[in-house]
Design a protein around this motif. Structure first.
Motif, PDB file in Angstrom:
ATOM      1  N   GLY A 277       9.561  12.125 -36.038  1.00 29.54           N
ATOM      2  CA  GLY A 277       9.980  11.524 -34.773  1.00 29.54           C
ATOM      3  C   GLY A 277       9.828  12.480 -33.603  1.00 29.54           C
ATOM      4  N   ARG A 280       6.139  12.682 -32.573  1.00 32.40           N
ATOM      5  CA  ARG A 280       5.746  11.489 -31.827  1.00 32.40           C
ATOM      6  C   ARG A 280       6.337  11.520 -30.419  1.00 32.40           C
ATOM      7  N   GLN A 281       7.556  11.998 -30.318  1.00 28.55           N
ATOM      8  CA  GLN A 281       8.263  12.037 -29.038  1.00 28.55           C
ATOM      9  C   GLN A 281       7.536  12.912 -28.026  1.00 28.55           C
ATOM     10  N   TYR A 282       6.905  13.979 -28.505  1.00 30.34           N
ATOM     11  CA  TYR A 282       6.246  14.917 -27.597  1.00 30.34           C
ATOM     12  C   TYR A 282       4.722  14.895 -27.709  1.00 30.34           C
ATOM     13  N   GLU A 463      -0.664   8.713 -25.617  1.00 31.79           N
ATOM     14  CA  GLU A 463       0.491   9.586 -25.445  1.00 31.79           C
ATOM     15  C   GLU A 463       0.477  10.242 -24.073  1.00 31.79           C
ATOM     16  N   ARG A 622      14.063   9.704 -33.180  1.00 25.75           N
ATOM     17  CA  ARG A 622      13.791  10.506 -32.007  1.00 25.75           C
ATOM     18  C   ARG A 622      14.970  11.459 -31.801  1.00 25.75           C
ATOM     19  N   ILE A 626      16.708   9.942 -25.193  1.00 27.08           N
ATOM     20  CA  ILE A 626      15.386   9.401 -24.891  1.00 27.08           C
ATOM     21  C   ILE A 626      15.498   8.313 -23.828  1.00 27.08           C
ATOM     22  N   GLN A 630      10.313   5.597 -24.753  1.00 21.04           N
ATOM     23  CA  GLN A 630      10.327   6.180 -26.101  1.00 21.04           C
ATOM     24  C   GLN A 630      11.007   5.237 -27.086  1.00 21.04           C
ATOM     25  N   SER A 666      21.348   6.809 -27.565  1.00 18.15           N
ATOM     26  CA  SER A 666      20.867   8.189 -27.622  1.00 18.15           C
ATOM     27  C   SER A 666      21.517   9.047 -26.536  1.00 18.15           C
TER      28      SER A 666
END
Length: 705
Positions: A277, A280-282, A463, A622, A626, A630, A666
Motif C-alpha cells: 500500500g 502504491r501511495q507514493y 501515478e 494506505r 490520505i 488515494q 484515515s
C-alpha cells in the motif's frame, strides 16, 4: 547538523579523494580489491592507502593515518577487522572526512560485542556529521567517476556503462548480483550502494540523495525492512516531486521470507501488505521478480515521454506471438483496441494476407519489403491512435544489415510521432541493441516482457498525473472528539467516529426490553438488535446480533434471546443493554479499518464485505492520512469492487461517499496515532449513487502504553 550531513553524503558519493583503511598489496583480498578496482578505471581523484605496516601499497605511497595525509579526504573505505573499525573512523573524523564505507563485518549481525561497536559507530556519525555506510556492506560505486568502492567480484574489469539508473540495496550479495546483471545486459548505471547494517546511512537516505541527483532518473531499490517511516516517506515524497521513477523489490511477503529478512538485517519487518500500500501511495512500482525489476527500470530509463494513455498497438511478424502478446496485455489491463475498419482495409491493401486487426501481423513479408515497417507504424499510430506500440521482429536484430534498414525507418516514425512510445522485441547483437537504444527505442528479447514494460510505463504516467492533482487529506471537523482512552461500546464508538465526519446509522441504546420496544417503534420496523458491551467486541461470536426483527413481538423475543445467550456464553461480560437500529435495505457491505503497524503507525484498510475479506484477503492498505484520490485508488485495487458498479439490475454504489469515509477515517487515525491500536467499521454500507453510505457497526480499540 542536517546541512553538514547532507554535504557529507555528497562527498561520499562524489569524492575527489579516497583513503583506504586496511589497504592490501594483494588485490585478491578484501582490503586490496577496492584500490585495485579504482586504479584500473578513469577515476581522476587522489588515492591514499592507509596501512602503518607499509610505506607503499599497490605502487602508491601508504600512510599510517588519514591525519598524515596533506590534502583533504572526501571518502574513506574501511576494510580492517571489526575491533579496529572505530579507531579508523575516529581518525577519519579528526581529518574531517566526508563519509566512510565500512566493508568490515562482525557487528549487529553477530550480536554481542558487535552490537556495542555498531552503537558506537552510530554515535560517532551523529556527533561528527560524518556519514557512514555499513558496516557489513559491499560498498558504493559512481560509474561516471570510475569510483569502484567495493570488493564484489561483479565490479572486476569495470565494464559498466554510464546511465540514468541509480541502485540501493539493503543486501550486499543481492546488490553484487544486480551489478552483474547490469553489466551483462548493458544497462546504463549511475550510482550504486549497498547499505549493510545501516548504522548511519540507511535505505531512505540513499533514496533521498538519488531523488536530488541530477544524473538519476530511475531509482532501483531492494528493501528487506524499514525502521523509520518518516524518513522513507519523506524520501519517496521528494522523489515523486522531482519526477523520479522508483522501482523496488520488497522481500518478506511469505512467513518464511519475512523471518529470513528480519534475521538477516536485525530489523523489524512490517506487514507486506502495508508495504504494498505504501508503494502504491507514493507511485513506486513493486517488482516481484529480478527480471521485472530490471525490465521496468530499463524501460523507464529509455522512455522519451510518459504515455498519454493505455491504448496498446501490437505489431508482429508472427501471428502466434501476436496472440501471446495480446494475452499478456489483457493480463496487465492494457487496451488492445482493434484498428479502425478503414485502417484495416489500408493494411490489407499493402499486404493482402496480413492480419490487420490488432495485433497487426506483417508476416515474414517484412524480409522481402522492409518499407512495410514504416508504413505499418504510420497507419497504426495515426489512424489507430495507439499510445504505445510493441513490435515483435523475431531474430532480425541478429542481422545487422536488415536491422539497420529497419532502424532508419523507425527513426522517421519517432520523429513524426514524438509523443508516442515504441518498444521492440527481438533477438539482437549487443551492437544492434546499442544502436536502437541510442535512438530512444528499448529492446527486449522476450515479447511478453516488452508488454509488461509497456504497462509499467502507463502505470507511472497515471501515478504522475495523480500526484500532480491536489489530494490533501480532508480536515477534521471542529467538534471532533478525541480518541478514547478506554474501551467503548458500539454506540460510543460510533459517536466518536460521527464527530470525525463519518456517517453512522440512526440507533438507540436501550437499557431495558421496554426501552428497546419503544425505540423500535420510533425508528420503524424492521430493526436490528445487537448486544452492547465493552467486554464483547465481536458480538457475532456470542450470537449477539439479530437482524430483520419485523414487529414488537419478534423484538421482545429477540431481547430475551440475546440476554440468555450472553449469560451462557459470556457470563462475566458487563452489559450496557442492546442497540436498536433500523435495517438498511439497499447497499453494498464494505469494511473500513485501521491497524497500527509497528513501523508505519496507523494504516487504513479497505475491503468488500463477506468472503472477499475473510476468504480471499481482498483488501487494500494506505499509510494514514490520505486524501480522497488515494482512497479512490484503494477502491480500484480491490478485486471485488465490481460489486460497487451495480450487478443484475442493482444501481451503482456511491463510491464518492465511500472514498470520503475512508479518507476521514484515515485522518482521524493519524490525528490520534498515539492513542489508537485499531478501528473496525464493519460493515460500512455503501448506498446507491448520490445517497451516501453509513457505518452500521464500529469498534475502536485504544492503545495501551
Amino acid at each position: 547538523m542536517p546541512h553538514v550531513r547532507e554535504g557529507a553524503l555528497h562527498r561520499l558519493f562524489h569524492p575527489r579523494s579516497v583513503a583506504f583503511y586496511g589497504a592490501s598489496s594483494d588485490p585478491r583480498k578484501i582490503g586490496g580489491r577496492p584500490l585495485d578496482f579504482i586504479k584500473s578505471t578513469h577515476f581522476d581523484g587522489a588515492l591514499y592507502p592507509i596501512n602503518p605496516q607499509y610505506q607503499e601499497v599497490q605502487g602508491l605511497k601508504a600512510y599510517p593515518t588519514a591525519e598524515a595525509i596533506e590534502g583533504p579526504v572526501d571518502m574513506a573505505i574501511v576494510a580492517v577487522p571489526a575491533p579496529h573499525v572505530l579507531a579508523a573512523l575516529e581518525d577519519c573524523a579528526r581529518k574531517k572526512v566526508g563519509g566512510a564505507v565500512v566493508l568490515s563485518a562482525g557487528f549487529a549481525e553477530v550480536g554481542g560485542q558487535g552490537l556495542e561497536w555498531q552503537r558506537q559507530i552510530t554515535e560517532l556519525a551523529r556527533r561528527t556529521g560524518m556519514r557512514v555506510v555499513g558496516p557489513n556492506c559491499m560498498g558504493s560505486i559512481n560509474v561516471r567517476r570510475g569510483l569502484l568502492g567495493t570488493f564484489t567480484p561483479s565490479a572486476a574489469g569495470f565494464g559498466l556503462v554510464p546511465g540514468r539508473i541509480s541502485l540501493v540495496s539493503q543486501s550486499g550479495a543481492f546488490g553484487g548480483y544486480c551489478l552483474s546483471l547490469i553489466r551483462q545486459r548493458g544497462i546504463g548505471l549511475n550510482l550504486w550502494v549497498t547499505t549493510g547494517n545501516q548504522s548511519d546511512v540507511d535505505f531512505a537516505d540513499c533514496v533521498r540523495f538519488y531523488a536530488d541527483d541530477e544524473e538519476t532518473d530511475v531509482i532501483v531499490g531492494y528493501v528487506e525492512a524499514v525502521t523509520d517511516k518518516q524518513r522513507l516517506v519523506e524520501a519517496l515524497t521528494l522523489a515523486r516531486e522531482r519526477g523520479k521513477r522508483i522501482v523496488m523489490m520488497k522481500v518478506g511477503s511469505s512467513e518464511a521470507g519475512a523471518h529470513a529478512a528480519a534475521s538477516h538485517t536485525a530489523s523489524l519487518a512490517g506487514s507486506d501488505q502495508v508495504y504494498d500500500g505504501l508503494f502504491r501511495q507514493y507511485g513506486v512500482y513493486r517488482a516481484r521478480t529480478i527480471d521485472e525489476l530490471f525490465d521496468v527500470a530499463y524501460a523507464c530509463s529509455l522512455a522519451r515521454k510518459p504515455p498519454q494513455g493505455n491504448r496498446l498497438g501490437l505489431l508482429t511478424v508472427s501471428g502466434g506471438v501476436g496472440a501471446l502478446m495480446a494475452d499478456a496485455a489483457a493480463d496487465h489491463g492494457m487496451d488492445v483496441a482493434p484498428m479502425p475498419d478503414e485502417a484495416q482495409r489500408r493494411l490489407k491493401a499493402i499486404v493482402p494476407f496480413a492480419g490487420p486487426r490488432n495485433p497487426v501481423d506483417m508476416t515474414a513479408q517484412l524480409v522481402n519489403d522492409v518499407t512495410l515497417f514504416e508504413k505499418n507504424f504510420n497507419i497504426m499510430l495515426e489512424e489507430g491512435g495507439y499510445d504505445i506500440v510493441v513490435a515483435f521482429l523475431s531474430s532480425v536484430g541478429q542481422v545487422p544489415a536488415l536491422s539497420d534498414e529497419l532502424l532508419q525507418q523507425l527513426k522517421k516514425v519517432l520523429a513524426r510521432f514524438a509523443d508516442r512510445t515504441i518498444i521492440i522485441s527481438m533477438l539482437a547483437t549487443p551492437e544492434v541493441r546499442k544502436l536502437y537504444e541510442a535512438a530512444g527505442v528499448m529492446v527486449f528479447d522476450e515479447p511478453t516482457r516488452a508488454v509488461r514494460a509497456a504497462s509499467a510505463l502507463v502505470r507511472f504516467a497515471r501515478e504522475s498525473a495523480r500526484a500532480e492533482a491536489a489530494d490533501a487529506p480532508p480536515p477534521l471537523p471542529a467538534g471532533a472528539l478525541p480518541a478514547p482512552t478506554k474501551a467503548l461500546n458500539e454506540v460510543e464508538a460510533k459517536t466518536v467516529l460521527a464527530s470525525a465526519g463519518i456517517p453512522v446509522v440512526r440507533e438507540v441504546l436501550a437499557a431495558t426490553e421496554d426501552a428497546a420496544a419503544k425505540a423500535a417503534a420510533q425508528l420503524g420496523y424492521p430493526v436490528a438488535l445487537k448486544i452492547a458491551s465493552v467486554d464483547i467486541p465481536h458480538k457475532s461470536e456470542v450470537g449477539g446480533v439479530l437482524l430483520a426483527l419485523a414487529d414488537e413481538t419478534q423484538l421482545r423475543e429477540g431481547w430475551r434471546t440475546l440476554m440468555k445467550r450472553v449469560a451462557e456464553r459470556a457470563p462475566g461480560a458487563r452489559l450496557d443493554g442492546a442497540v436498536v437500529a433500523p435495517m438498511v435495505k439497499r447497499g453494498v457491505e464494505t469494511i473500513i479499518g485501521v491497524n497500527r503497524d509497528p513501523v508505519f503507525g496507523p494504516v487504513v484498510m479497505f475491503g468488500l464485505g463477506g468472503v472477499f475479506v475473510e476468504a480471499f484477503k481482498d483488501v487494500a492498505f494506505r499509510v494514514a492520512p490520505i486524501g480522497v484520490a488515494q482512497a479512490r485508488a484503494m477502491i480500484d485495487e480491490v478485486r471485488g469492487r465490481v460489486l460497487l458498479t451495480g450487478l443484475r439490475g442493482q444501481p451503482p454504489a456511491d463510491e464518492i461517499a465511500l472514498a470520503e469515509a475512508i479518507a476521514r477515517v484515515s485522518v482521524f487515525a493519524a490525528r490520534n496515532a498515539e492513542h489508537i491500536d485499531s478501528i473496525d467499521i464493519n460493515p460500512f454500507v455503501v448506498l446507491p449513487a448520490g445517497e451516501g453510505g453509513v457505518a452500521l457497526d464500529a469498534l475502536i480499540v485504544p492503545r495501551h502504553h
